[in-house]
Write an enzyme that holds these catalytic residues in place. Sequence first.
Site, PDB file in Angstrom:
ATOM      1  N   ASP A   1      39.710   6.464 -22.630  1.00  0.00           N
ATOM      2  CA  ASP A   1      41.049   6.626 -23.191  1.00  0.00           C
ATOM      3  C   ASP A   1      41.960   7.043 -22.029  1.00  0.00           C
ATOM      4  O   ASP A   1      41.503   7.258 -20.901  1.00  0.00           O
ATOM      5  CB  ASP A   1      41.068   7.643 -24.337  1.00  0.00           C
ATOM      6  CG  ASP A   1      42.271   7.407 -25.249  1.00  0.00           C
ATOM      7  OD1 ASP A   1      43.230   6.726 -24.826  1.00  0.00           O
ATOM      8  OD2 ASP A   1      42.267   7.899 -26.390  1.00  0.00           O
TER       9      ASP A   1
HETATM   10  C1  BGC Z   1      45.421   6.729 -27.326  1.00  0.00           C
HETATM   11  C2  BGC Z   1      44.665   5.441 -27.525  1.00  0.00           C
HETATM   12  C3  BGC Z   1      45.473   4.293 -27.003  1.00  0.00           C
HETATM   13  C4  BGC Z   1      45.798   4.544 -25.548  1.00  0.00           C
HETATM   14  C5  BGC Z   1      46.573   3.408 -24.909  1.00  0.00           C
HETATM   15  C6  BGC Z   1      45.934   6.895 -25.901  1.00  0.00           C
HETATM   16  O1  BGC Z   1      46.789   7.971 -25.781  1.00  0.00           O
HETATM   17  O2  BGC Z   1      44.581   7.807 -27.658  1.00  0.00           O
HETATM   18  O3  BGC Z   1      44.373   5.269 -28.894  1.00  0.00           O
HETATM   19  O4  BGC Z   1      44.762   3.096 -27.181  1.00  0.00           O
HETATM   20  O5  BGC Z   1      46.574   5.717 -25.453  1.00  0.00           O
HETATM   21  O6  BGC Z   1      47.842   3.314 -25.381  1.00  0.00           O
END
Ligand code: BGC
Length: 759
Positions: free
Chosen positions: A291
């Site tokens: 993530d």
């Molecule tokens: C979120 C994810 C997301 C990623 C990319 C993160 O802050 O937890 O769910 O896919 O950002 O945008």
Amino acid sequence: MKLPFPGVWLAIFCFIPGFVISAPPFPPKTVPVLIKKSPLDAKVETLLKKMTLEEKIGQMCQFHPWRGADEKFKSQTAEGKIGSFLNVFGAKETNAFQKAAMNSRLKIPLLFGLDVIHGYKTIFPIPVAEDCTWNPDLIERSTAVAAKEAAAAGVRWTFAPMVDVSREPRWGRISEGSGEDPALGAILQPARVRGFQGKNLSDPGSIAACAKHYVGYGAAEAGREYNTTDMSEMTLRSIHLPPFKACVEAGVRTLMSAFNDLNGIPTSGNVHTIREILKGEYAFKGFVVSDWASVEQLVDHGYAADKKEAAQKGVIAGVDMDMVSNVYGDNIPALLKEKKLSMGQIDDAVRRILRVKFELGLFDKPYAEEEKESAATLTPENLATALEEAEQSIVLLKNEKNLLPLSREIKTIAVIGNLADSKRDPQGSWNCRGEESIDKVVTVLDGIKARVSKETKVLYNPGVGTSSSATDLVINEAVKTAKQAQMAIVVAGETQDMSGEAASRTTLDLPGRQEEMIKAIKASGVPVVLLLMNGRPLTIPWEAENIPAIVETWYLGTQHGTAVANVLFGDTNPSGKLVVTFPRSLGQVPIYYGQMHTGRPVDEAKPNEKWHSRYIDSPNSPQFPFGFGLSFTSYSYSNLRLSSRTLNSKGQIKVTADVKNTGAMDGFEIVQLYIQDIAASITQPVRKLVDFKRVTLRAGESQMVEFNLPASKLGFYNGIGKYVIEPGKFNVWVGKDSSDETLKDSFDLINAPAALLKK
Ligand code: BGC
């Protein structure tokens, strides 16, 4: 004493200072990705052999091009230092970056990822709402629409589905998942994988899916975003892993490691969950992306002393691609030199990433077709699917004296609440490119105006909104408007930014002064219909008691207003059922239907007796249980039959029941099958959903609904994470929701050969 799993030992051993003398081997049970030589493997191997270390590391790095830095990123791409971008979208934009990759030495195409969560430009209901349809076919269709729109814009990878099970309504991301039940998630989430990825990943309209956030993220302590999680191996296996396992079985190509730590080991550095379970037991052949900077954050967790150690732990755990932080680019060369990582580990990650790029057909067709992009989005067919899904997502919570549906000949109707006139809120918190198509969103107000007769007067007052600083004057104005009408439709709830990521709340009440306004309108004597627009279960005990009609509309996307009006005026019979329990009060949280037994359950005959597992100031029961949802018609359940009273661990029984539409309107009913393992070597939940059927019933029609219940669904994960099926007595229910006791029976799972059972 419970010993940690082998991966934990390995991780402990590898990071005791002074003990790291050579690159750690793959942990036990890990299956390296190169399992057998297929033509695809051969392509991957040929390419891998040609790659320099820098090019290999490049594939493991994903960046987000901050405004103005495009040229820097393009030249790094041309040097083979970047393998993926997120948040670059649009055929022209992605092609411009792809051109840089095509100018690189090996011409390895870029993979563009984006959060296409519930739609690209045609926005569908938020996932928790979509799942209230209990309709995997429809979810697959709507997801396929999102995939086609995104793919036309050069985006061949989505960071969805979010499959985190959550029993924590304070956590804003409960809006993004399938709710509280692992079995339901394991049925509905693979539908999204099939929808995104299509029959063949190389089809131009298919995109790679990403099951996230691996794992346990939905169990955030106190519902606070990004917070720690702590659970037994049994809870991990039986509650949080099943939807991931089901997605892997459905062929999901990527997974995202999460932000949270799990039993003390952050999930983006967790050998046990990634290497042992995912890549070992589940034999997952795709790749794992972190993530957002979650590998770098191993330092913040206190699990790595610095970024270098974080990178080492990320790679060892099996996080193949780092999102945005560049800890891999900055540190892998030195880690290899110091033998803290091995080339085998790097090659394993790169193979996995290249494999997905080959499968997507990006090597043959790296560019999006710019001239086709706009024709692919917001087509009448896409909007029709969005409407169908929005209608099925709506859950009718209360309808006293059949107040709904309303007559379209009604003389004057008041619509109260600024959410009714909002185009942004119905798109939810992940509205992807919804901003560009925002004019297409049908508000509740627009939807109602379009549905009522020409003579009907529609009055509107924005009311108090969600702010606590609204004045009494504002409430009085809203009441004044309502009083001029025969009926007040009050739209209340949360703005779209109050749920989703980083939107935890400490109360589940209607925010601001909305409840005061509803009370004042009700006191004025005008009948009130309450439309809830929100991304999580809310606590609405007063409304549930005093407002005659309540409809949960969630955020339904582009077609929100049309779907709501179709239900309000009876063009559509609501059929949605809740996938999360609605508590009476925050004090009951966590509350979910599949709770464990206690040694002192409440005595039904004496519910107020002390010394039982209960509150002194509230019933244990929720406001609205899991699986609950009303219809404009009514259904009766009867005649529960089991094909046998006994089965063995390889057998199955047929469970049937008759369901009749006893009202005057055609409808869909979601018929649910639950079981309970009455006594086991580890105590089991009081009920477990095992299956459901969505049946269409014309007014007056009766249907026999049949379930095959194999013994394989009667097992559970024991204390060391093994799935076991134990003999014993089981209760079985077929019903309209998780609290329905009407049809109940029992059978025995016995240790006997099938031949004996047939006698
Ligand atoms: C979120 C994810 C997301 C990623 C990319 C993160 O802050 O937890 O769910 O896919 O950002 O945008």
